[in-house]
Write an enzyme that holds these catalytic residues in place. Structure first.
Site, mmCIF file in Angstrom:
data_model
loop_
_atom_site.group_PDB
_atom_site.id
_atom_site.type_symbol
_atom_site.label_atom_id
_atom_site.label_comp_id
_atom_site.label_asym_id
_atom_site.label_seq_id
_atom_site.Cartn_x
_atom_site.Cartn_y
_atom_site.Cartn_z
ATOM 1 N N ASP A 85 0.946 -1.111 -0.084
ATOM 2 C CA ASP A 85 0.140 0.056 -0.038
ATOM 3 C C ASP A 85 0.864 1.389 -0.054
ATOM 4 O O ASP A 85 2.229 1.313 0.255
ATOM 5 C CB ASP A 85 -0.995 -0.062 1.147
ATOM 6 C CG ASP A 85 -0.013 0.083 2.434
ATOM 7 O OD1 ASP A 85 0.800 -0.741 2.781
ATOM 8 O OD2 ASP A 85 -0.553 0.758 3.463
ATOM 9 N N GLU A 146 -0.077 -0.722 5.841
ATOM 10 C CA GLU A 146 1.150 -0.217 6.592
ATOM 11 C C GLU A 146 0.886 1.170 6.917
ATOM 12 O O GLU A 146 1.162 1.676 7.989
ATOM 13 C CB GLU A 146 2.534 -0.664 5.932
ATOM 14 C CG GLU A 146 3.622 -0.379 6.715
ATOM 15 C CD GLU A 146 4.176 1.211 6.753
ATOM 16 O OE1 GLU A 146 5.050 1.257 7.765
ATOM 17 O OE2 GLU A 146 3.728 1.595 5.872
#
Ligand SMILES: CC(C)C[C@H](NC(=O)CN)C(=O)O
Length: 455
Positions: A85, A146
């Site tokens: 991400d 994250e």
């Protein structure tokens, strides 16, 4: 996401903080799993549940991808952690190129997530791909949240402690960057407590000419309390925060002293003529192992070009405090909430203040004398023919501390990103040099780990 290193191609906008992009993020996890399957991994996509949004609704979290290569009990087993991400990015933020179209300029590959953390993840995948006979068993754990605090991953680690992690010897994370042109090994990260402070007043936005002067404005209240978080010289004003910070030992001071780091180049890199500290040790210490407050933005504020004369009815400040040993996020949440309410009360405003902590990530610290770091040094020497810097990182890998506390495994952070990669910023990039030599570093590192005595 193998498109990442093919310039001119579209990179998925796997922005975990924007729920409207969630389908891209799900596709990103599918592509990661597919890539790992294609090179022969036993892959699973682990459902880690749902995320509750501020409006009370919930959406699916991206699945966590796990993979296994090799199950030879006579070999060591390493687990590589990474994330696919990214932070938000828009061309209008000041990017020279489309952040979601990988662009090669003079040997640098520009695109959101190029360095943080897609190229390092890809470099690890290529490492496994090129070995005919892996010298160690390799596991992967790749997540997609994250950048918003690794939602769902803590519970998964707890649940899989005695299964997925049972045969893992060491955990490797390559989600950080070098300090300078010299390769580095990272032995500490700061944590992060991220807050929303919402001030709500009138039931709708008001014309400042018609109502200005008759109401206490939510934005004025908000700016007033934000101003009480940190002094211009960087002193955190929230009672109790500074007192918790672990003392800088003589040994650590000496380590910082020995690091080659040029303040003038650092100023040039970020385009500033003056820094908060003018000597190297103070600067590094405040970058790595002291807390700081950063104010990131205000939702609900007028921020477009032009001159709208509005009094916003509700504004939400976003700020975070980087965590260091021996701070505790639960304690920090209470300290910040109590302090902001007491400061707000003094304003005698009829508006309502609501403070919430949305991320509470602890700092992580390893022993740089662990043999894993000797393996890292040997690998750096083999590929780059220099000794690496031993550094800490000012940013946060939210899951690092849980890996350590829950699994009890030793961790090494092995960065390949450049010091000037512009993580989270405009024009994020990774150089072809770092990507290629970084892949070689990973290959060499696995060999060195296979030569280690078991710890
Ligand atoms: C909790 C933060 C959003 C985590 C983020 N992590 C990284 O940038 C590392 N890829 C940070 O801001 O430090």
């Amino acid at each position: 996401f193998s498109v990442l290193l093919t310039p001119g191609l579209y990179i998925l906008s796997s922005d975990s903080s924007d729920v409207t992009k969630r389908s891209d993020l799900h596709r990103m996890m599918d592509m990661t799993a597919e890539k790992l399957r294609l090179i022969g991994g036993s892959v699973e996509m682990v459902d880690v549940g749902t995320q509750t949004l501020p409006n009370g609704s919930s959406i699916a979290l991206p699945k966590v991808v796990t993979a296994r290569f090799g199950e030879d009990p006579s070999k060591r087993t390493v687990c590589v952690y990474g994330h696919v991400d990214v932070q938000p990015a828009k061309k209008e933020d000041g990017w020279a190129t489309d952040p979601y179209e990988l662009t090669d300029i003079d040997g640098n590959l520009y695109g959101r997530g190029a360095s943080d953390n897609k190229a390092p993840v890809l470099a690890w995948i290529h490492t496994v791909e090129v070995y005919k006979d892996l010298p160690v068993n390799v596991k992967f754990i790749i997540e997609g949240m994250e950048e918003t605090g690794s939602n769902g991953l803590d519970d998964m680690i707890v649940a899989q402690k005695d299964s997925f992690f049972s045969d893992v010897d060491y955990i490797i994370i390559s989600d950080c960057v070098w300090l300078s042109k010299r390769p580095a090994l990272t032995y500490g990260t700061r944590g992060n407590c991220y807050f929303f402070a919402e001030v709500e007043g009138p039931k709708k936005d008001l014309h400042s000419g018609v109502y200005g002067g008759t109401v206490m404005e939510p934005m004025t209240d908000l700016i007033g309390i934000l101003d009480k978080l940190i002094s211009p010289s960087g002193k955190i004003l929230i009672p109790g925060i500074r007192e918790a910070v672990a003392h800088l030992s003589d040994e650590e001071w000496k380590m910082y002293q020995d690091i080659e780091f040029d303040l003038e180049s650092y100023k040039r890199e970020i385009g500033l003529s003056q820094l908060m500290y003018s000597n190297k040790v103070d600067l590094l210490a405040h970058r790595w192992r002291h807390p700081t407050v950063s104010i990131h933005g205000i939702e609900g504020a007028f921020s477009s070009p032009g001159t709208k004369t509005v009094i916003p009815a509700k504004v939400i400040a976003k700020f975070s405090i980087r965590q260091v040993p021996n701070m505790d996020p639960a304690m920090v949440e209470k300290q910040v909430t109590d302090y902001l309410h007491s400061v707000f009360a003094k304003r005698k405003s009829p508006n309502k203040l609501n403070v919430t902590m949305v991320i509470g990530a602890k700092p992580w610290l390893a022993d740089p004398k662990h043999p894993l770091y000797e393996a890292g040094k040997a690998a750096v020497k083999r590929v780059f023919a220099v000794e690496p810097d031993l550094i800490r990182e000012g940013g946060t890998i939210p899951i690092a501390r849980s890996f350590q506390d829950v699994t009890g495994k030793s961790i090494i952070m092995l960065p390949i990103g450049g010091f000037d990669d512009g993580l989270h910023s405009q024009n994020e990039k990774i150089s072809r040099y770092n990507y290629m030599e970084g892949t070689k570093l990973f290959i060499a590192f696995l060999h060195e780990v296979s030569q280690m005595e078991k710890h």
